[in-house]
Design a protein around this motif. Sequence first.
Motif, PDB file in Angstrom:
ATOM      1  N   ALA A  28      58.342  22.687   5.035  1.00 48.79           N
ATOM      2  CA  ALA A  28      58.072  22.548   3.592  1.00 48.79           C
ATOM      3  C   ALA A  28      57.176  23.693   3.114  1.00 48.79           C
ATOM      4  O   ALA A  28      57.382  24.238   2.024  1.00 48.79           O
ATOM      5  CB  ALA A  28      57.416  21.206   3.303  1.00 48.79           C
ATOM      6  N   GLY A  29      56.200  24.069   3.899  1.00 51.07           N
ATOM      7  CA  GLY A  29      55.327  25.193   3.544  1.00 51.07           C
ATOM      8  C   GLY A  29      56.091  26.505   3.529  1.00 51.07           C
ATOM      9  O   GLY A  29      55.871  27.348   2.653  1.00 51.07           O
ATOM     10  N   GLN A  30      56.974  26.683   4.503  1.00 44.77           N
ATOM     11  CA  GLN A  30      57.800  27.889   4.529  1.00 44.77           C
ATOM     12  C   GLN A  30      58.703  27.962   3.304  1.00 44.77           C
ATOM     13  O   GLN A  30      58.885  29.027   2.727  1.00 44.77           O
ATOM     14  CB  GLN A  30      58.652  27.928   5.805  1.00 44.77           C
ATOM     15  N   ARG A  31      59.241  26.818   2.895  1.00 42.55           N
ATOM     16  CA  ARG A  31      60.080  26.765   1.694  1.00 42.55           C
ATOM     17  C   ARG A  31      59.279  27.179   0.465  1.00 42.55           C
ATOM     18  O   ARG A  31      59.752  27.931  -0.372  1.00 42.55           O
ATOM     19  CB  ARG A  31      60.637  25.354   1.496  1.00 42.55           C
ATOM     20  N   ARG A  32      58.049  26.680   0.364  1.00 42.88           N
ATOM     21  CA  ARG A  32      57.203  27.042  -0.785  1.00 42.88           C
ATOM     22  C   ARG A  32      56.910  28.544  -0.796  1.00 42.88           C
ATOM     23  O   ARG A  32      56.947  29.183  -1.856  1.00 42.88           O
ATOM     24  CB  ARG A  32      55.906  26.238  -0.767  1.00 42.88           C
ATOM     25  N   VAL A  33      56.629  29.117   0.365  1.00 46.58           N
ATOM     26  CA  VAL A  33      56.379  30.557   0.444  1.00 46.58           C
ATOM     27  C   VAL A  33      57.622  31.333   0.036  1.00 46.58           C
ATOM     28  O   VAL A  33      57.550  32.305  -0.732  1.00 46.58           O
ATOM     29  CB  VAL A  33      55.922  30.956   1.866  1.00 46.58           C
ATOM     30  N   ASP A  34      58.786  30.901   0.514  1.00 47.67           N
ATOM     31  CA  ASP A  34      60.038  31.581   0.161  1.00 47.67           C
ATOM     32  C   ASP A  34      60.327  31.480  -1.332  1.00 47.67           C
ATOM     33  O   ASP A  34      60.704  32.470  -1.963  1.00 47.67           O
ATOM     34  CB  ASP A  34      61.207  31.004   0.958  1.00 47.67           C
ATOM     35  N   VAL A  35      60.151  30.299  -1.908  1.00 46.13           N
ATOM     36  CA  VAL A  35      60.392  30.128  -3.352  1.00 46.13           C
ATOM     37  C   VAL A  35      59.439  31.024  -4.141  1.00 46.13           C
ATOM     38  O   VAL A  35      59.856  31.734  -5.069  1.00 46.13           O
ATOM     39  CB  VAL A  35      60.251  28.645  -3.775  1.00 46.13           C
ATOM     40  N   PHE A  36      58.161  31.015  -3.767  1.00 42.12           N
ATOM     41  CA  PHE A  36      57.185  31.878  -4.442  1.00 42.12           C
ATOM     42  C   PHE A  36      57.595  33.341  -4.307  1.00 42.12           C
ATOM     43  O   PHE A  36      57.565  34.102  -5.296  1.00 42.12           O
ATOM     44  CB  PHE A  36      55.777  31.672  -3.850  1.00 42.12           C
ATOM     45  N   GLY A  37      57.971  33.757  -3.112  1.00 41.80           N
ATOM     46  CA  GLY A  37      58.349  35.151  -2.886  1.00 41.80           C
ATOM     47  C   GLY A  37      59.544  35.577  -3.721  1.00 41.80           C
ATOM     48  O   GLY A  37      59.550  36.665  -4.308  1.00 41.80           O
ATOM     49  N   HIS A  38      60.546  34.708  -3.788  1.00 46.38           N
ATOM     50  CA  HIS A  38      61.732  35.040  -4.581  1.00 46.38           C
ATOM     51  C   HIS A  38      61.408  35.097  -6.073  1.00 46.38           C
ATOM     52  O   HIS A  38      61.807  36.039  -6.765  1.00 46.38           O
ATOM     53  CB  HIS A  38      62.853  34.024  -4.336  1.00 46.38           C
ATOM     54  N   LEU A  39      60.691  34.088  -6.565  1.00 47.00           N
ATOM     55  CA  LEU A  39      60.433  33.993  -8.002  1.00 47.00           C
ATOM     56  C   LEU A  39      59.400  34.985  -8.523  1.00 47.00           C
ATOM     57  O   LEU A  39      59.533  35.514  -9.624  1.00 47.00           O
ATOM     58  CB  LEU A  39      59.984  32.576  -8.368  1.00 47.00           C
ATOM     59  N   PHE A  40      58.349  35.215  -7.734  1.00 46.29           N
ATOM     60  CA  PHE A  40      57.228  35.997  -8.249  1.00 46.29           C
ATOM     61  C   PHE A  40      57.064  37.383  -7.629  1.00 46.29           C
ATOM     62  O   PHE A  40      56.259  38.176  -8.117  1.00 46.29           O
ATOM     63  CB  PHE A  40      55.933  35.201  -8.098  1.00 46.29           C
TER      64      PHE A  40
END
Length: 165
Positions: A85-97
């Motif tokens: 779940a933490g890795q998913r949050r990092v990936d989403v942040f990386g893609h979006l921001f």
Amino acid sequence: MIRVADALDGINRGLAHVIRWLALLMVLVQFAIVVGRYVFGVNSIAAQESVLYMHSALFMLAAGYTLLVDKHVRVDVFFAGLSPAGQRRVDVFGHLFLLMPSMTALLYWSWPSVRNSWSILEGPLAVGGIEAVFLLKSLIPAFCVLVMLQSLSLLIRLLFESDRR
């Protein structure tokens, strides 16, 4: 939504199946250049530039596929130690921001140069070279679009497949 992600993946997969042959062609052309120069004393600026063009096309057009197969460079120091779940949050942040804004900025700031290059059909890099610098510069927006499409596909998967991971 997963069908949309699959279709976006298909763009980069299909392109990768075509441009992967550039690696072999590039090696063969470079080999021919070396043999021509040192065995036969023949030199061609256009042939040398063709290796540059193939190398550029290979890397710029394969970047989206590299992102798809998760072979890109990760700089996340703590990523491996995070929960899924933490890795998913990092990936989403990386893609979006990070990824999407940087690709948008690169596309925005490079477009005038690409447009101007096409308007004058910009010529060779060197005398006797390939008269198609406008094609070489066109790889920049192509790179941006392909990476952004792949980023969108990965975002869709991160957001809609999160229950399966």
